[in-house]
Design a protein around this motif. Structure first.
Motif, PDB file in Angstrom:
ATOM      1  N   MET A 191     -39.862  28.772 -19.995  1.00 30.57           N
ATOM      2  CA  MET A 191     -38.524  29.225 -20.396  1.00 30.57           C
ATOM      3  C   MET A 191     -37.505  28.552 -19.483  1.00 30.57           C
ATOM      4  O   MET A 191     -36.995  29.124 -18.523  1.00 30.57           O
ATOM      5  N   THR A 192     -37.218  27.295 -19.818  1.00 28.33           N
ATOM      6  CA  THR A 192     -36.376  26.465 -18.961  1.00 28.33           C
ATOM      7  C   THR A 192     -34.895  26.577 -19.289  1.00 28.33           C
ATOM      8  O   THR A 192     -34.070  25.949 -18.622  1.00 28.33           O
ATOM      9  N   GLY A 193     -34.540  27.323 -20.323  1.00 30.40           N
ATOM     10  CA  GLY A 193     -33.137  27.555 -20.640  1.00 30.40           C
ATOM     11  C   GLY A 193     -32.470  26.441 -21.419  1.00 30.40           C
ATOM     12  O   GLY A 193     -31.247  26.481 -21.626  1.00 30.40           O
ATOM     13  N   ILE A 194     -33.226  25.455 -21.916  1.00 29.06           N
ATOM     14  CA  ILE A 194     -32.620  24.336 -22.645  1.00 29.06           C
ATOM     15  C   ILE A 194     -32.142  24.790 -24.015  1.00 29.06           C
ATOM     16  O   ILE A 194     -32.637  25.781 -24.561  1.00 29.06           O
ATOM     17  N   PRO A 195     -31.196  24.068 -24.621  1.00 35.68           N
ATOM     18  CA  PRO A 195     -30.825  24.364 -26.010  1.00 35.68           C
ATOM     19  C   PRO A 195     -32.002  24.086 -26.936  1.00 35.68           C
ATOM     20  O   PRO A 195     -32.664  23.051 -26.823  1.00 35.68           O
ATOM     21  N   ILE A 196     -32.260  25.012 -27.855  1.00 41.97           N
ATOM     22  CA  ILE A 196     -33.272  24.821 -28.899  1.00 41.97           C
ATOM     23  C   ILE A 196     -32.599  25.136 -30.224  1.00 41.97           C
ATOM     24  O   ILE A 196     -32.173  26.260 -30.458  1.00 41.97           O
ATOM     25  N   ILE A 197     -32.489  24.138 -31.078  1.00 38.24           N
ATOM     26  CA  ILE A 197     -31.794  24.275 -32.352  1.00 38.24           C
ATOM     27  C   ILE A 197     -32.825  24.233 -33.477  1.00 38.24           C
ATOM     28  O   ILE A 197     -33.619  23.301 -33.566  1.00 38.24           O
ATOM     29  N   ASN A 198     -32.813  25.238 -34.343  1.00 31.34           N
ATOM     30  CA  ASN A 198     -33.743  25.311 -35.456  1.00 31.34           C
ATOM     31  C   ASN A 198     -33.113  24.715 -36.712  1.00 31.34           C
ATOM     32  O   ASN A 198     -31.925  24.920 -36.982  1.00 31.34           O
ATOM     33  N   VAL A 199     -33.923  23.973 -37.491  1.00 29.40           N
ATOM     34  CA  VAL A 199     -33.432  23.196 -38.622  1.00 29.40           C
ATOM     35  C   VAL A 199     -34.243  23.499 -39.870  1.00 29.40           C
ATOM     36  O   VAL A 199     -35.476  23.583 -39.805  1.00 29.40           O
ATOM     37  N   ASN A 200     -33.562  23.645 -41.012  1.00 32.21           N
ATOM     38  CA  ASN A 200     -34.227  23.777 -42.310  1.00 32.21           C
ATOM     39  C   ASN A 200     -33.466  22.916 -43.300  1.00 32.21           C
ATOM     40  O   ASN A 200     -32.316  23.191 -43.616  1.00 32.21           O
ATOM     41  N   ASN A 201     -34.094  21.851 -43.790  1.00 33.88           N
ATOM     42  CA  ASN A 201     -33.433  20.933 -44.724  1.00 33.88           C
ATOM     43  C   ASN A 201     -34.409  20.491 -45.805  1.00 33.88           C
ATOM     44  O   ASN A 201     -34.531  19.309 -46.113  1.00 33.88           O
ATOM     45  N   ASP A 213     -39.043  32.800 -39.628  1.00 33.34           N
ATOM     46  CA  ASP A 213     -37.841  33.487 -39.180  1.00 33.34           C
ATOM     47  C   ASP A 213     -36.968  32.555 -38.340  1.00 33.34           C
ATOM     48  O   ASP A 213     -37.337  31.419 -38.051  1.00 33.34           O
ATOM     49  N   SER A 214     -35.843  33.081 -37.887  1.00 32.72           N
ATOM     50  CA  SER A 214     -34.774  32.218 -37.395  1.00 32.72           C
ATOM     51  C   SER A 214     -35.045  31.529 -36.071  1.00 32.72           C
ATOM     52  O   SER A 214     -34.462  30.485 -35.810  1.00 32.72           O
ATOM     53  N   THR A 215     -35.880  32.046 -35.213  1.00 30.72           N
ATOM     54  CA  THR A 215     -36.088  31.430 -33.903  1.00 30.72           C
ATOM     55  C   THR A 215     -37.553  31.086 -33.666  1.00 30.72           C
ATOM     56  O   THR A 215     -38.079  31.240 -32.563  1.00 30.72           O
ATOM     57  N   CYS A 216     -38.207  30.572 -34.690  1.00 33.79           N
ATOM     58  CA  CYS A 216     -39.601  30.153 -34.532  1.00 33.79           C
ATOM     59  C   CYS A 216     -39.734  29.009 -33.521  1.00 33.79           C
ATOM     60  O   CYS A 216     -40.756  28.889 -32.845  1.00 33.79           O
ATOM     61  N   GLY A 217     -38.701  28.169 -33.417  1.00 33.89           N
ATOM     62  CA  GLY A 217     -38.750  27.085 -32.444  1.00 33.89           C
ATOM     63  C   GLY A 217     -38.869  27.602 -31.032  1.00 33.89           C
ATOM     64  O   GLY A 217     -39.656  27.100 -30.221  1.00 33.89           O
ATOM     65  N   GLN A 218     -38.077  28.632 -30.713  1.00 37.69           N
ATOM     66  CA  GLN A 218     -38.172  29.225 -29.389  1.00 37.69           C
ATOM     67  C   GLN A 218     -39.545  29.838 -29.155  1.00 37.69           C
ATOM     68  O   GLN A 218     -40.137  29.682 -28.079  1.00 37.69           O
ATOM     69  N   ARG A 219     -40.078  30.523 -30.168  1.00 43.30           N
ATOM     70  CA  ARG A 219     -41.391  31.146 -30.022  1.00 43.30           C
ATOM     71  C   ARG A 219     -42.464  30.108 -29.704  1.00 43.30           C
ATOM     72  O   ARG A 219     -43.360  30.361 -28.883  1.00 43.30           O
ATOM     73  N   ALA A 220     -42.377  28.948 -30.335  1.00 45.25           N
ATOM     74  CA  ALA A 220     -43.361  27.900 -30.077  1.00 45.25           C
ATOM     75  C   ALA A 220     -43.170  27.263 -28.702  1.00 45.25           C
ATOM     76  O   ALA A 220     -44.140  27.066 -27.957  1.00 45.25           O
ATOM     77  N   LEU A 221     -41.931  26.962 -28.331  1.00 43.69           N
ATOM     78  CA  LEU A 221     -41.682  26.194 -27.113  1.00 43.69           C
ATOM     79  C   LEU A 221     -41.658  27.038 -25.851  1.00 43.69           C
ATOM     80  O   LEU A 221     -41.892  26.513 -24.753  1.00 43.69           O
ATOM     81  N   TYR A 222     -41.371  28.327 -25.945  1.00 43.84           N
ATOM     82  CA  TYR A 222     -41.408  29.171 -24.754  1.00 43.84           C
ATOM     83  C   TYR A 222     -42.785  29.151 -24.094  1.00 43.84           C
ATOM     84  O   TYR A 222     -42.925  29.460 -22.903  1.00 43.84           O
ATOM     85  N   GLN A 223     -43.812  28.800 -24.838  1.00 46.30           N
ATOM     86  CA  GLN A 223     -45.154  28.721 -24.265  1.00 46.30           C
ATOM     87  C   GLN A 223     -45.262  27.620 -23.209  1.00 46.30           C
ATOM     88  O   GLN A 223     -46.158  27.641 -22.359  1.00 46.30           O
ATOM     89  N   LEU A 224     -44.335  26.656 -23.268  1.00 42.59           N
ATOM     90  CA  LEU A 224     -44.320  25.572 -22.284  1.00 42.59           C
ATOM     91  C   LEU A 224     -43.427  25.890 -21.094  1.00 42.59           C
ATOM     92  O   LEU A 224     -43.403  25.138 -20.115  1.00 42.59           O
TER      93      LEU A 224
END
Length: 455
Positions: free
Chosen positions: A73-83, A60-71
């Protein structure tokens, strides 16, 4: 005055094992482990990361956030990519661009994939497939109506198999050359603890194995895989401020290309496999780095199917057009030759978790340049290359080398407590605690759910 981008350096890399999709590990765990290892390798915490790009194809669209929030929730930009298959390298491109543009001093590139067993397929049947032009032209070139059915194997294997067949028809090579490439890569993977397959079939074994398409046998194919990989990319000021000179690998050149009109105008099966993207991306990377193919000692090449390695040798300038099979015959694609191609075992045996593949290449080449590749180490590495291609299409080629101010003496053993390249261990709770954000230490991360095990 012309714009001069900042230099970008890889200072930390992390890998999980690339493994057969069994449903035993979910993507949040794979992404977390790769990131934790990269942060440990860099000697940093998640608080140092200012931006993140995360690549995956299935999710789904925000899997990157789901993975990194475990470290944290610092508020940084997280951009998800599919290529497509170049997703991992595309995430790396975004991280490097953020450093080169001066938008950040420390960026994370993460890639992971949790895949379904079996050959790749689309999750959609109500919209146009991105590669319908490629497939329709392949059917026209083949000139056989029945070739349009699924009886001839998965589409991706057929595209690259057809490219290999065209090369053989035009230049006098045989499928024995392609079998030798597959055998070489499987032999390399025996020494790679992160590889999905660690067996070494002979060229004859490869040739006699079960056919997947009219030409391609099973050992010539990359498997579907679960896995994660990550890289920490920083500026020169950040390297010197944090005393990371003993692990600073310069991104000396980076070429990114999509398809040109040659994809369709040439009516060539080799071009349908994306050869021109590789040519142009490599030319850009070499020019930026001020080097040529002869200056490279080791490379990770996108061998999703063994024929693609053969047709990509000339695209990367390793040989002239029509002479790729001679490079195979001379052994100049393995240890003791001019280049070592796919010391990790390549996609065919290391595995191919799409979102992680390109970043895995960056990790292996960074370790080679640091002299920390263990049993996979190539002697006297001064420059390394990665080539990651996705049909549809996108190609990323990078040239990596030690920073001009590189300081010898560091080793990943001192950071991990074991030789990272020679031993594949899972992340520990202590390692996670060491690199988690201290600014958001009151945040309790969500637990990773037990995944459904695939029978």
């Amino acid at each position: 005055m012309p714009y001069v981008p900042n230099k970008a350096y890889v200072v930390g890399v992390g890998l999980t094992k690339f493994d057969k999709p069994r449903g035993e590990r979910d993507y949040p765990e794979l992404g977390l482990e790769a990131t934790v290892k990269a942060l440990i390798d860099a000697g940093l915490t998640y608080d140092d990361v200012e931006t993140a790009s995360v690549g995956y194809c299935y999710g789904d669209s925000t899997c990157g956030q789901r993975a990194l929030y475990q470290l944290g929730m610092t508020g940084i930009p997280i951009i998800n990519v599919n290529n497509n298959c170049s997703t991992g390298s595309s995430a790396f491109v975004l991280a490097v661009n953020s450093i080169q543009a001066g938008q950040a001093d420390c960026a994370l590139a993460l890639g992971f994939e949790k895949m379904a067993p079996g050959s790749l397929g689309s999750a959609w049947n109500d919209r146009a497939p991105p590669m319908e032009g490629t497939m329709s032209q392949l059917f026209e070139i083949e000139g056989e109506k029945e070739y349009e059915t699924d009886d001839f194997g998965p589409f991706a294997a057929r595209i690259f198999g057809a490219a290999g067949q065209e090369y053989c028809e035009k230049y006098g090579a045989t499928w024995d050359h392609i079998a030798a490439i597959a055998s070489k890569n499987h032999k390399h993977s025996v020494k790679n603890p992160y590889a999905q397959f660690r067996v070494a079939p002979s060229p004859q074994d490869v040739s006699k194995a079960r056919k997947i398409t009219r030409e391609v046998t099973l050992p010539m194919c990359s498997p579907t895989s679960d896995g994660g990989a990550a890289a920490i990319v920083v500026s020169e000021d950040f390297v010197k401020k944090h005393n990371l000179q003993d692990r600073a690998i310069e991104v000396a050149g980076m070429g990114v290309a999509t398809d040109s009109p040659r994809l369709y105008n040439d009516r060539s099966r080799i071009e349908l496999a994306g050869a021109d993207m590789s040519r142009r991306a490599a030319a850009i990377a070499y020019k930026q780095a001020g080097v040529g193919p002869k200056d490279i000692q080791v490379l990770e090449l996108h061998d999703c199917f063994a024929p693609n390695e053969l047709v990509t040798y000339p695209a990367l300038g390793l040989c002239a057009e029509g002479e790729a099979h001679k490079l195979v015959e001379s052994g100049d694609n393995t240890y003791g030759g001019k280049w070592v191609v796919n010391p990790s075992g390549g996609l065919e045996s290391k595995g191919h978790p799409l979102g992680a593949t390109g970043l895995g290449m960056v990790a292996y080449m960074s370790l080679q340049l640091r002299g920390e590749a263990g049993q996979l180490q190539v002697p006297n590495v001064k420059a390394a290359l990665t080539h990651n291609i996705g049909l549809g299409g996108s190609c990323v080629v990078t040239v990596l080398r030690k920073a001009p101010f590189y300081k010898e003496g560091g080793h990943n053993r001192s950071r991990f407590g074991y030789d990272f390249a020679d031993e594949c261990r899972r992340m520990t709770d202590a390692e996670l605690a060491k690199v988690r954000s201290k600014q958001t230490s009151d945040y309790v991360p969500p637990s990773i759910p037990e995944p459904q095990v695939t029978k």
